[in-house]
Write an enzyme that holds these catalytic residues in place. Structure first.
Site, mmCIF file in Angstrom:
data_model
loop_
_atom_site.group_PDB
_atom_site.id
_atom_site.type_symbol
_atom_site.label_atom_id
_atom_site.label_comp_id
_atom_site.label_asym_id
_atom_site.label_seq_id
_atom_site.Cartn_x
_atom_site.Cartn_y
_atom_site.Cartn_z
ATOM 1 N N TRP A 28 0.856 -1.194 0.000
ATOM 2 C CA TRP A 28 0.000 0.000 0.000
ATOM 3 C C TRP A 28 0.892 1.244 0.000
ATOM 4 C CZ3 TRP A 28 -5.037 2.059 0.752
ATOM 5 C CH2 TRP A 28 -6.092 1.135 0.608
ATOM 6 N N SER A 63 -0.780 -2.749 5.985
ATOM 7 C CA SER A 63 -0.226 -2.649 7.341
ATOM 8 C C SER A 63 -0.847 -3.650 8.299
ATOM 9 C CB SER A 63 -0.428 -1.227 7.873
ATOM 10 O OG SER A 63 0.326 -0.311 7.093
ATOM 11 N N LEU A 117 -0.174 4.375 6.594
ATOM 12 C CA LEU A 117 -1.629 4.488 6.682
ATOM 13 C C LEU A 117 -2.001 5.930 6.385
ATOM 14 C CD1 LEU A 117 -2.249 2.477 9.969
ATOM 15 C CD2 LEU A 117 -3.021 1.817 7.697
ATOM 16 N N THR A 122 -13.624 6.833 6.517
ATOM 17 C CA THR A 122 -14.311 5.962 7.494
ATOM 18 C C THR A 122 -13.384 5.744 8.694
ATOM 19 O OG1 THR A 122 -13.395 3.860 6.700
ATOM 20 C CG2 THR A 122 -15.340 4.743 5.531
ATOM 21 N N HIS A 124 -11.909 3.109 9.329
ATOM 22 C CA HIS A 124 -10.954 2.024 9.022
ATOM 23 C C HIS A 124 -9.550 2.377 9.522
ATOM 24 C CE1 HIS A 124 -9.325 -1.016 5.958
ATOM 25 N NE2 HIS A 124 -10.061 -1.684 6.806
ATOM 26 N N PHE A 149 8.654 -0.019 15.066
ATOM 27 C CA PHE A 149 7.361 0.442 14.534
ATOM 28 C C PHE A 149 7.632 1.458 13.427
ATOM 29 C CE2 PHE A 149 2.933 1.051 14.431
ATOM 30 C CZ PHE A 149 2.627 2.405 14.439
HETATM 31 N N1 LIG Z 1 -5.958 1.907 3.726
HETATM 32 C C1 LIG Z 1 -4.706 1.364 3.960
HETATM 33 C C2 LIG Z 1 -4.538 -0.001 4.189
HETATM 34 N N2 LIG Z 1 -5.619 -0.846 4.167
HETATM 35 C C3 LIG Z 1 -5.477 -2.280 3.981
HETATM 36 C C4 LIG Z 1 -5.234 -3.030 5.298
HETATM 37 O O1 LIG Z 1 -3.956 -2.724 5.846
HETATM 38 C C5 LIG Z 1 -5.275 -4.542 5.050
HETATM 39 O O2 LIG Z 1 -4.329 -4.885 4.054
HETATM 40 C C6 LIG Z 1 -6.661 -4.994 4.602
HETATM 41 O O3 LIG Z 1 -7.632 -4.552 5.521
HETATM 42 C C7 LIG Z 1 -6.734 -6.528 4.498
HETATM 43 O O4 LIG Z 1 -6.451 -7.127 5.752
HETATM 44 N N3 LIG Z 1 -3.316 -0.505 4.456
HETATM 45 C C8 LIG Z 1 -2.207 0.321 4.498
HETATM 46 O O5 LIG Z 1 -1.082 -0.157 4.731
HETATM 47 N N4 LIG Z 1 -2.365 1.663 4.275
HETATM 48 C C9 LIG Z 1 -3.580 2.217 4.014
HETATM 49 O O6 LIG Z 1 -3.672 3.465 3.844
HETATM 50 C C1 LIG Z 2 -6.153 3.624 6.264
HETATM 51 C C2 LIG Z 2 -7.363 3.165 5.525
HETATM 52 O O1 LIG Z 2 -7.789 2.051 5.664
HETATM 53 C C3 LIG Z 2 -8.101 4.178 4.685
HETATM 54 O O2 LIG Z 2 -7.196 4.635 3.685
HETATM 55 C C4 LIG Z 2 -9.310 3.561 4.027
HETATM 56 O O3 LIG Z 2 -10.034 4.642 3.427
HETATM 57 P P1 LIG Z 2 -11.609 4.762 3.729
HETATM 58 O O4 LIG Z 2 -11.732 5.024 5.224
HETATM 59 O O5 LIG Z 2 -12.063 5.974 2.929
HETATM 60 O O6 LIG Z 2 -12.265 3.490 3.303
#
Ligand SMILES: Nc1c(NC[C@H](O)[C@H](O)[C@H](O)CO)[nH]c(=O)[nH]c1=O
Ligand SMILES: CC(=O)[C@@H](O)COP(=O)(O)O
Length: 198
Positions: A28, A63, A117, A122, A124, A149
């Site tokens: 990502w 991540s 990240l 959302t 998330h 980290f």
């Molecule tokens: N939105 C980001 C993600 N999302 C994906 C999650 O980390 C994970 O791979 C998925 O939920 C499947 O388990 N990951 C990042 O590293 N950075 C982001 O901005």
């Molecule tokens: C860090 C994330 O998971 C984020 O980029 C996902 O984006 P969203 O909250 O708009 O689905």
């Protein structure tokens, strides 16, 4: 610009020529992640004599996968490094204590978990950030191998670019550099502490 915030330069250059380092990074946000990984690798090899061939680099999707992958790679490396691993694990399963495990039961001296990240619209972001930070901490404490980290938790792209030493900001600094110093320092100190040098 803050006159307080930031990490002091490392107290010393270490002879990291015998260190074995694991880097697990995400796919990502690759342009930023790749810069962070390069910062860490270049710092370890040029500042602390870590050999490129002793740096194992693995990738995962995101991540959230970092703690699991790091834990499994540490376990797999120990299996490979432990002579008669089957005997060791069979004795563990039977509870028969056949003495301490062989000394060389770990082949990594430190791990750096690298991800970026970037908050979306959302919740998330919050859930992943919390799970990943706690997960990486737990892998380090459970395995006894320093897990650095290396996950940026950014509110927008510019924050990520700045912290990877990219973009137009005058404050830009590649945090991968700090993570490389940190990994070598803690790996060397962990070795000393485990050898009774406290
Ligand atoms: N939105 C980001 C993600 N999302 C994906 C999650 O980390 C994970 O791979 C998925 O939920 C499947 O388990 N990951 C990042 O590293 N950075 C982001 O901005
Ligand atoms: C860090 C994330 O998971 C984020 O980029 C996902 O984006 P969203 O909250 O708009 O689905």
């Amino acid at each position: 610009m803050s006159v307080v915030k930031g990490i002091a330069p490392p107290v010393e250059k270490y002879d990291g020529s015998s260190l074995r380092i694991l880097i697990v990074h995400t796919r990502w946000n690759p342009s930023v992640v790749d810069a962070l990984v390069k910062g860490a690798v270049d710092t370890m090899t040029t500042e602390h004599s870590v050999k490129s061939e002793n740096i194992t680099i693995q990738s995962v999707a995101g991540s959230y996968e970092l703690p699991f992958a790091t834990q499994r790679l540490i376990a797999a490396s120990r299996l490979q490094a432990t002579p008669n691993a089957a005997d060791l694990f069979s004795s563990m399963s039977t509870g028969e204590q056949t003495g301490p495990p062989p000394v060389n039961t770990q082949t990594f001296d430190a791990a750096i978990c690298v991800g970026v990240l970037i908050r979306g619209s959302t919740m998330h972001f919050e859930y992943i950030a919390d799970a990943v930070s706690n997960g990486i901490m737990r892998v380090g404490l459970d395995s006894g191998i320093p897990c650095i980290f290396g996950v940026l938790t950014c509110l927008d792209d510019d924050q990520a670019l700045e912290r990877a030493g990219m973009g137009a900001s005058e404050k830009k600094h590649n945090h991968g550099i700090d993570w490389g110093h940190c990994a070598v320092e803690l790996a060397m100190k962990n070795r000393d502490w485990m050898a009774g040098k406290i």
